[in-house]
Motif scaffolding. Structure first.
Motif, PDB file in Angstrom:
ATOM      1  N   ALA A  58      28.622 -19.050  45.904  1.00  0.00           N
ATOM      2  CA  ALA A  58      28.548 -20.317  45.848  1.00  0.00           C
ATOM      3  C   ALA A  58      29.508 -21.080  45.825  1.00  0.00           C
ATOM      4  O   ALA A  58      29.632 -22.169  46.165  1.00  0.00           O
ATOM      5  N   ASN A  59      30.693 -20.395  45.126  1.00  0.00           N
ATOM      6  CA  ASN A  59      31.843 -20.985  45.085  1.00  0.00           C
ATOM      7  C   ASN A  59      32.720 -21.214  46.391  1.00  0.00           C
ATOM      8  O   ASN A  59      33.996 -21.595  46.295  1.00  0.00           O
ATOM      9  N   VAL A  60      32.293 -20.305  47.334  1.00  0.00           N
ATOM     10  CA  VAL A  60      33.274 -20.312  48.604  1.00  0.00           C
ATOM     11  C   VAL A  60      32.421 -20.811  49.684  1.00  0.00           C
ATOM     12  O   VAL A  60      31.524 -20.407  50.228  1.00  0.00           O
ATOM     13  N   PRO A  61      33.135 -21.681  50.565  1.00  0.00           N
ATOM     14  CA  PRO A  61      34.338 -22.410  49.924  1.00  0.00           C
ATOM     15  C   PRO A  61      34.060 -23.390  49.236  1.00  0.00           C
ATOM     16  O   PRO A  61      32.972 -23.710  48.591  1.00  0.00           O
ATOM     17  N   GLY A  62      35.054 -24.249  48.613  1.00  0.00           N
ATOM     18  CA  GLY A  62      35.219 -24.960  47.398  1.00  0.00           C
ATOM     19  C   GLY A  62      34.378 -26.457  47.952  1.00  0.00           C
ATOM     20  O   GLY A  62      33.557 -26.941  47.011  1.00  0.00           O
ATOM     21  N   CYS A  63      34.126 -26.738  49.064  1.00  0.00           N
ATOM     22  CA  CYS A  63      33.541 -27.871  49.836  1.00  0.00           C
ATOM     23  C   CYS A  63      32.577 -27.357  50.946  1.00  0.00           C
ATOM     24  O   CYS A  63      33.140 -26.390  51.594  1.00  0.00           O
ATOM     25  N   LYS A  64      31.750 -27.915  51.318  1.00  0.00           N
ATOM     26  CA  LYS A  64      30.814 -27.744  52.473  1.00  0.00           C
ATOM     27  C   LYS A  64      31.852 -28.083  53.563  1.00  0.00           C
ATOM     28  O   LYS A  64      32.386 -29.183  53.474  1.00  0.00           O
ATOM     29  N   ILE A  65      31.488 -27.457  54.594  1.00  0.00           N
ATOM     30  CA  ILE A  65      32.328 -27.661  55.912  1.00  0.00           C
ATOM     31  C   ILE A  65      32.097 -29.039  56.277  1.00  0.00           C
ATOM     32  O   ILE A  65      30.703 -29.651  56.291  1.00  0.00           O
ATOM     33  N   PHE A  66      32.783 -29.875  56.785  1.00  0.00           N
ATOM     34  CA  PHE A  66      32.395 -31.254  57.120  1.00  0.00           C
ATOM     35  C   PHE A  66      33.240 -31.517  58.448  1.00  0.00           C
ATOM     36  O   PHE A  66      34.138 -30.899  59.265  1.00  0.00           O
ATOM     37  N   PRO A  67      32.297 -32.384  59.179  1.00  0.00           N
ATOM     38  CA  PRO A  67      33.026 -32.799  60.611  1.00  0.00           C
ATOM     39  C   PRO A  67      34.377 -32.995  60.618  1.00  0.00           C
ATOM     40  O   PRO A  67      34.956 -33.854  59.632  1.00  0.00           O
ATOM     41  N   GLY A  68      35.178 -32.493  61.647  1.00  0.00           N
ATOM     42  CA  GLY A  68      36.799 -32.578  61.603  1.00  0.00           C
ATOM     43  C   GLY A  68      37.233 -31.486  61.016  1.00  0.00           C
ATOM     44  O   GLY A  68      38.569 -31.331  61.411  1.00  0.00           O
ATOM     45  N   ASP A  69      36.765 -30.684  60.214  1.00  0.00           N
ATOM     46  CA  ASP A  69      37.330 -29.580  59.563  1.00  0.00           C
ATOM     47  C   ASP A  69      37.420 -28.539  60.682  1.00  0.00           C
ATOM     48  O   ASP A  69      36.843 -28.408  61.606  1.00  0.00           O
ATOM     49  N   GLU A  70      38.460 -27.645  60.444  1.00  0.00           N
ATOM     50  CA  GLU A  70      38.809 -26.884  61.585  1.00  0.00           C
ATOM     51  C   GLU A  70      37.584 -25.652  61.652  1.00  0.00           C
ATOM     52  O   GLU A  70      37.304 -25.106  62.831  1.00  0.00           O
ATOM     53  N   ARG A 181      26.438 -28.564  54.609  1.00  0.00           N
ATOM     54  CA  ARG A 181      25.422 -29.111  53.808  1.00  0.00           C
ATOM     55  C   ARG A 181      24.119 -28.930  54.685  1.00  0.00           C
ATOM     56  O   ARG A 181      24.048 -29.375  55.785  1.00  0.00           O
ATOM     57  N   LEU A 182      23.064 -28.778  54.070  1.00  0.00           N
ATOM     58  CA  LEU A 182      21.690 -28.902  54.634  1.00  0.00           C
ATOM     59  C   LEU A 182      20.542 -29.808  53.830  1.00  0.00           C
ATOM     60  O   LEU A 182      20.758 -30.125  52.372  1.00  0.00           O
ATOM     61  N   VAL A 183      20.110 -30.633  54.352  1.00  0.00           N
ATOM     62  CA  VAL A 183      19.094 -31.466  53.965  1.00  0.00           C
ATOM     63  C   VAL A 183      17.641 -31.346  54.438  1.00  0.00           C
ATOM     64  O   VAL A 183      17.564 -31.029  55.346  1.00  0.00           O
ATOM     65  N   GLY A 605      20.139 -26.709  39.353  1.00  0.00           N
ATOM     66  CA  GLY A 605      21.450 -26.305  39.821  1.00  0.00           C
ATOM     67  C   GLY A 605      22.419 -27.159  40.329  1.00  0.00           C
ATOM     68  O   GLY A 605      23.358 -26.400  40.905  1.00  0.00           O
ATOM     69  N   SER A 606      21.849 -28.359  40.569  1.00  0.00           N
ATOM     70  CA  SER A 606      22.763 -29.246  41.372  1.00  0.00           C
ATOM     71  C   SER A 606      24.199 -29.632  40.617  1.00  0.00           C
ATOM     72  O   SER A 606      25.118 -30.063  41.110  1.00  0.00           O
ATOM     73  N   GLU A 607      24.127 -29.287  39.367  1.00  0.00           N
ATOM     74  CA  GLU A 607      25.211 -29.920  38.510  1.00  0.00           C
ATOM     75  C   GLU A 607      26.477 -29.090  38.722  1.00  0.00           C
ATOM     76  O   GLU A 607      27.727 -29.589  38.653  1.00  0.00           O
ATOM     77  N   GLY A 608      26.422 -28.152  39.630  1.00  0.00           N
ATOM     78  CA  GLY A 608      27.652 -27.261  39.790  1.00  0.00           C
ATOM     79  C   GLY A 608      28.199 -27.715  41.238  1.00  0.00           C
ATOM     80  O   GLY A 608      29.321 -27.219  41.804  1.00  0.00           O
ATOM     81  N   TRP A 609      27.650 -28.920  41.733  1.00  0.00           N
ATOM     82  CA  TRP A 609      28.237 -29.598  42.867  1.00  0.00           C
ATOM     83  C   TRP A 609      28.354 -31.271  42.802  1.00  0.00           C
ATOM     84  O   TRP A 609      27.598 -31.691  41.812  1.00  0.00           O
ATOM     85  N   ALA A 610      28.959 -31.955  43.537  1.00  0.00           N
ATOM     86  CA  ALA A 610      29.101 -33.190  43.480  1.00  0.00           C
ATOM     87  C   ALA A 610      29.617 -33.754  44.800  1.00  0.00           C
ATOM     88  O   ALA A 610      30.203 -33.204  45.657  1.00  0.00           O
ATOM     89  N   VAL A 611      29.090 -34.900  45.129  1.00  0.00           N
ATOM     90  CA  VAL A 611      29.623 -35.547  46.483  1.00  0.00           C
ATOM     91  C   VAL A 611      30.619 -36.366  46.161  1.00  0.00           C
ATOM     92  O   VAL A 611      30.901 -37.340  44.987  1.00  0.00           O
ATOM     93  N   ARG A 612      31.934 -36.161  46.874  1.00  0.00           N
ATOM     94  CA  ARG A 612      33.099 -37.164  46.811  1.00  0.00           C
ATOM     95  C   ARG A 612      32.951 -38.252  47.686  1.00  0.00           C
ATOM     96  O   ARG A 612      33.183 -37.925  48.831  1.00  0.00           O
ATOM     97  N   ASN A 623      27.206 -40.704  50.877  1.00  0.00           N
ATOM     98  CA  ASN A 623      28.158 -40.733  51.791  1.00  0.00           C
ATOM     99  C   ASN A 623      29.533 -40.100  51.356  1.00  0.00           C
ATOM    100  O   ASN A 623      30.339 -40.760  50.753  1.00  0.00           O
ATOM    101  N   GLY A 624      29.673 -38.870  51.534  1.00  0.00           N
ATOM    102  CA  GLY A 624      30.779 -38.161  51.220  1.00  0.00           C
ATOM    103  C   GLY A 624      30.676 -36.494  51.225  1.00  0.00           C
ATOM    104  O   GLY A 624      29.773 -36.145  51.528  1.00  0.00           O
ATOM    105  N   ARG A 625      31.741 -36.005  51.038  1.00  0.00           N
ATOM    106  CA  ARG A 625      31.914 -34.704  51.107  1.00  0.00           C
ATOM    107  C   ARG A 625      31.213 -33.889  49.818  1.00  0.00           C
ATOM    108  O   ARG A 625      31.456 -34.380  48.901  1.00  0.00           O
ATOM    109  N   LEU A 626      30.170 -32.770  50.126  1.00  0.00           N
ATOM    110  CA  LEU A 626      29.806 -32.276  49.085  1.00  0.00           C
ATOM    111  C   LEU A 626      30.722 -30.946  48.566  1.00  0.00           C
ATOM    112  O   LEU A 626      31.086 -30.146  49.361  1.00  0.00           O
ATOM    113  N   CYS A 627      31.119 -31.167  47.225  1.00  0.00           N
ATOM    114  CA  CYS A 627      32.051 -29.898  46.691  1.00  0.00           C
ATOM    115  C   CYS A 627      31.776 -29.265  45.537  1.00  0.00           C
ATOM    116  O   CYS A 627      30.854 -29.956  44.713  1.00  0.00           O
TER     117      CYS A 627
END
Length: 634
Positions: A58-70, A181-183, A605-612, A623-627
């Motif tokens: 769950a630690n890999v990658p540090g953030c969920k892949i985001f539009p515009g990422d490689e 990220r999945l909702v 379990g959500s405390e291990g992640w946060a929206v930037r 409205n932000g990247r989940l990391c």
């Protein structure tokens, strides 16, 4: 988008002198599943294996892949996913984009959205919208002449219009394998930002509409009628099924709320919970797609960990519920009795006759409110329910309105039951009369769902326990907390909402003890809420509202809150929303989803992640990247 036709399937055979208990037939949507032939060489939708993964994954990658990422999937990959889904992949634009100058501008459509959608199903059938707008980030608000541009903000990038388990499995696998990220969303009745998320893939369960009546169902000690509902069934649709087969099923009180997803999985209260238990207590079996993409059945004897967690332990974190089998009871009638009080320090001029319920003295008004709330304990013990509001009005005036609901009571019985309350109110000096003209109607009247336009309601809530009603000093402290908070609402644009319910373990019955329902519910008297409708949420607003909520927490230190109508900024939310069940739920979460695929605010379990949050956006929005914020085992 064509909605699947609703199906009422009558199952069961009657033998001479005995009833043959029927095994329910799988819903069509549950029977269509992803196979290896569907996957072929498309590795992006391969199934996962929980036993081969570890929480460290769950630690890999540090953030969920985001539009515009490689690593964001290419158009070719999205096209191939859509082909696997049979065209069910959508990339809709925000509905309000028609109000903004640009390629999507359409003034007629904008005016239609502003004026007429309250009488239609438009917003309920809209694939992106959460009916609570502030959690999206406010990047495309609906307005006739809006300022600025419309941007996607916290809305998902893509939506899977799921009409089968196969659609959900492919979406789950794709999101997990691609670290997206999945909702999960049905109608968008969501006050905590759980059905939106920037850069996400959304599973839209709204069109899983199949319904099935089962005249004779058996599991464990349960013997009786049941119904099976797809994940997209709304309460009004369940009511139509009840009417068709002359049964009662515990379902949401508001007709357009989904009966199977977030409402059920976080508890689910409604008018008859003091008699039959919460929505979660009714579930006998669940269809679930796990984080590995596998479809499983969860009941008291199969996948019992999921059965426990998904019945009260919060939605959107252990798996995607596709269908549920609920208990069905004999038909029950409801008889309501209403009471209204008005505090007006300056009564209307030229009034010679007393106006029923009008009070000019603040102390007497709050005595009257307290008299009803304390009497309501008797209503709950009789299997009833209370629904109340206290609204601040201009000129230091307040309106108190409440309705007591009595299942299986006649009008005469309700009249007699309420007499002591009106005797007390008259003794205080409040001019009100016990209503003798009452009406009785079936619980779950058939109808058609419409309305529910977006708004900016934010709930902040507390479950107040029965001890507060049984001790005079604690009762006085409780009413002081309610009064202080409510009186602050006039200057600060909020009001008080109290629902009174007592879904005890005894009312829940079997298999209620095998559920993760917040233990605070079992000891509840009032679900006390401060209803905040400020469009622009902020850190300062949070601080203000938490101060008033602390008054209610102070008189109920060992109680909790209801996640569905709670604050996503609730302090110590693990205890408040889940109570003593949290450690067990966290173990189930880590076992079933070692990848950290399922995430939503304040879920287990959500405390291990946060929206930037994006620049200039309130930190509580989606409205932000989940990391990742820290290691999963810390």
């Amino acid at each position: 988008m064509k909605k699947p036709t609703l199906s009422f399937i009558y199952l069961g055979a009657f033998l001479t002198g005995a009833v043959a208990f029927s095994k329910p037939r799988a819903l069509v949507s549950d029977s269509v599943q992803l196979t290896q032939d569907d996957i072929g060489d498309f590795a992006a939708i391969n199934f996962g294996d929980e036993t081969a993964a570890s929480p460290a994954d769950a630690n890999v990658p540090g953030c969920k892949i985001f539009p515009g990422d490689e690593d964001w999937p290419s158009d070719t990959e999205w096209t191939r996913l859509n082909r696997t889904l049979g065209g069910a992949l959508l990339k809709p634009k925000p509905a309000a984009a028609v109000c903004y100058q640009g390629a999507d501008f359409n003034q007629d459509q904008c005016q239609l959205l502003l004026r007429n959608t309250s009488f239609s199903t438009f917003w309920l059938d809209e694939p992106l919208v959460s009916l609570t707008e502030w959690s999206q980030g406010g990047t495309c608000p609906l307005a006739l002449n809006p300022q600025g541009n419309c941007t996607r903000g916290g809305f998902p990038e893509y939506v899977v219009n799921a009409t089968s388990v196969k659609h959900i499995q492919a979406a789950v696998n794709f999101a997990r394998n691609k670290h997206i990220r999945l909702v999960i969303k049905n109608t968008g009745h969501d006050f905590g930002g759980r059905s939106v998320g920037a850069g996400s893939l959304s599973i839209w369960t709204h069109h899983l509409k199949e319904m099935e009546f089962i005249p004779s169902y058996r599991v464990g000690p349960y013997r009786g009628k049941a119904v099976q509902l797809g994940a997209g069934v709304q309460s009004w649709e369940a009511h139509n099924l009840m009417a068709a087969y002359n049964v009662t099923v515990v379902s949401p009180g508001f007709g357009t709320v989904g009966a199977v997803g977030g409402w059920m999985s976080s508890g689910g209260h409604t008018y008859i919970v003091s008699k039959y238990g919460l929505g979660a207590d009714q579930v006998l079996s669940l269809g679930v797609v796990t984080a590995a993409g596998r479809y499983v059945t969860a009941d008291p004897y199969t996948n019992s960990d999921l059965f426990f967690a998904l019945r009260g332990g919060g939605g959107g974190t252990y798996g995607v519920v596709t269908s549920a089998i609920f208990k069905a009871y004999p038909p029950v009638n409801m008889t309501p009795s209403a009471l209204n009080l008005m505090l007006s320090p300056q009564p209307p001029p030229n009034t010679t006759m007393p106006i029923p319920g009008l009070i000019t003295n603040a102390e007497k008004f709050w005595q009257g409110v307290g008299a009803y709330y304390r009497f309501a304990a008797k209503v709950l013990d009789a299997g009833g329910y209370g629904f109340s509001y206290i609204y601040p009005m201009p000129n230091n005036s307040y309106m108190f309105t409440t309705t007591s609901q009595f299942p299986a009571f006649t009008q005469a019985e309700v009249f007699e039951f309420m007499k002591p309350l009106y005797t007390d109110l008259n003794r205080i000096g409040i001019n009100v009369t016990n209503p003798a003209i009452l009406f009785t109607m079936p619980y779950g009247l058939p109808g058609r769902g419409s309305g529910s336009p977006p708004s900016n309601t934010r709930y902040r809530s507390r479950l107040l326990p029965r001890e507060n009603w049984e001790d005079d000093d604690l009762w006085n402290q409780t009413m002081k907390a309610i009064r202080t908070a409510t009186e602050a609402g006039f200057e600060n644009n909020f009001y008080f909402h109290g629902t009174l319910a007592s879904p005890t373990a005894e009312a829940a019955g079997w298999p209620g003890s095998q559920s993760a329902v917040n233990p605070a519910w079992r000891n509840n008297r009032m679900h006390a809420m401060l209803m905040d409708q400020t469009p622009l949420q902020s850190t300062d607003r949070d601080t203000l509202m938490q101060g008033y909520m602390d008054l209610l927490r102070g008189v109920s230190p060992n109680a909790g809150s209801y996640m569905n109508e709670g604050d996503p900024g609730e302090p110590n939310w693990q205890q408040a929303f889940y109570g003593s069940h949290y450690p067990r739920l966290l173990r189930i979460k880590r076992s079933r989803d070692p990848w950290g695929l399922f995430w939503a605010p304040t879920t287990v379990g959500s405390e291990g992640w946060a929206v930037r949050p994006a620049d200039g956006v309130y930190a509580g929005s989606q409205n932000g990247r989940l990391c990742r914020t820290r290691g999963v085992d810390e």
